[in-house]
Scaffold this active site. Structure first.
Site, short mmCIF file in Angstrom:
data_model
loop_
_atom_site.label_atom_id
_atom_site.label_comp_id
_atom_site.label_asym_id
_atom_site.label_seq_id
_atom_site.Cartn_x
_atom_site.Cartn_y
_atom_site.Cartn_z
N THR A 127 2.74 -52.06 -44.21
CA THR A 127 1.58 -52.72 -43.62
C THR A 127 1.10 -53.88 -44.48
O THR A 127 1.29 -53.88 -45.71
CB THR A 127 0.42 -51.70 -43.48
OG1 THR A 127 -0.79 -52.39 -43.15
CG2 THR A 127 0.18 -50.94 -44.78
N TYR A 150 -5.94 -46.11 -47.85
CA TYR A 150 -4.81 -46.20 -46.92
C TYR A 150 -3.72 -47.14 -47.45
O TYR A 150 -2.54 -46.78 -47.50
CB TYR A 150 -5.29 -46.69 -45.56
CG TYR A 150 -4.17 -47.16 -44.65
CD1 TYR A 150 -3.22 -46.27 -44.16
CD2 TYR A 150 -4.05 -48.51 -44.30
CE1 TYR A 150 -2.18 -46.70 -43.34
CE2 TYR A 150 -3.03 -48.94 -43.49
CZ TYR A 150 -2.08 -48.04 -43.01
OH TYR A 150 -1.06 -48.49 -42.22
#
Length: 319
Positions: A127, A150
């Site tokens: 990501t 995250y």
């Protein structure tokens, strides 16, 4: 070729499976998903609807943390590892434990099962959150500085993959996605939330001042880029950004949605949550060179497709 996709019932995973099944190189496709994360189980079942009718597709609902993996990996040529708990805002506090379990420990367990197998490729879905706050177009060699728990777990997954590449010859490809949107997008993501609020005639909730910009990647561009890695040996060993055709601010996105919907929305602003960068912008020169990647869907057309999908999805007021 036998292919395994983890996270197959998710937003990107289900689209990827559909794209892979179009390939003559795929003889068998195994999809694994445990229906965890922010996407409701009913929505994940909907994502699988067409896939379950395909003769080359087999679905397994099970948990990578506990399920036996040796038989799953046996005879597999390519692994796409998309399974993870997503989301920046929910990764703080107690729920971080779930991110560690499913983004780090499950990845390590899958890598262990793959380390002595004759895989052609192991593709790890990462990501843009690993980059943190950067200025200008971000290339793959810039220092990762994640701003959220995250992002830290996804970067940890990347480092784990590299260790297994170094010591066990894992044929690794890392793809870093930049804000993917479109039909089937998770309900916790901004575009889905905005469109749902438009459809239900609710005020639109905006975190921050709305001037933050993102490199938005339409799902069809993302799925084609990801599937193209399947038979692309030049990608092995590489980390590659997958970005979109257009950048825009949140306020500009809302202007487009008002044009598409014909609705003038009331906008309510909340504090900017911790862990989210002000701007993201992907350099995709490497994807263009290695994958022949060329995103084709503009933001307005992509938003229109997501709007029409969700208009149908929410036609039942119970959702």
């Amino acid at each position: 070729m036998k292919v395994l996709v983890t996270g197959a019932a998710g937003f990107i995973g289900s689209h990827l499976c559909e794209e892979l099944l179009l390939s003559k190189d795929v003889e068998k496709l195994i999809g694994v998903d445990f229906f965890i994360g922010p996407t409701p189980a009913g929505m994940k079942k909907d994502n699988l609807f067409q896939l379950l009718e395909h003769p080359k597709f087999e679905f397994i609902r099970n948990n990578l943390l506990t399920m036996p993996l040796d038989d799953l990996i046996a005879g597999t040529d390519v692994v796409y590892h998309l399974a993870a708990i997503p989301g920046v805002r929910s990764s703080w506090g107690y729920d971080f434990k779930h991110y560690v379990d499913h983004n780090i420990l499950a990845t390590q367990r899958l890598l262990e099962a793959c380390k002595n197998k004759s895989l052609k490729k192991f593709i790890y879905a990462s990501t843009s959150s690993i980059y943190g706050e950067k200025h200008g177009s971000v290339s793959e060699d810039q220092l990762p500085e994640p701003l959220s728990p995250y992002g830290i777990t996804k970067l940890s997954g990347e480092h784990l993959c590299r260790v297994y590449e170094k010591y066990f010859g894992l044929p690794l490809v890392i793809l870093r996605y930049f804000t993917v949107y479109g039909p089937r997008q998770r309900p916790d993501m901004a575009f889905h939330r905005f469109i749902r609020q438009f459809i239900k005639n609710e005020p639109v909730t905006i975190f921050g001042d709305g001037k933050q910009t993102r490199d938005f990647t339409f799902i069809n561009d993302c799925r084609r880029a990801t599937a193209s890695v399947l038979i692309n040996d030049r990608a092995v060993g590489q980390t590659i950004n997958i970005g979109g055709k257009e950048r825009a601010s949140v306020l500009e996105v809302l202007d487009v949605l008002e044009e598409i919907s014909g609705i003038k929305a009331k906008r309510i602003f909340f504090d900017q949550p911790a862990g989210e960068p002000k701007h993201t912008w992907a350099s995709i020169s490497k994807a263009k060179e290695l994958l022949d990647y060329n995103p084709v869907t503009g933001l307005k057309e992509g938003l229109k497709q997501e709007y029409l999908y969700l208009l149908n999805f929410y036609r039942d007021d119970k959702k």
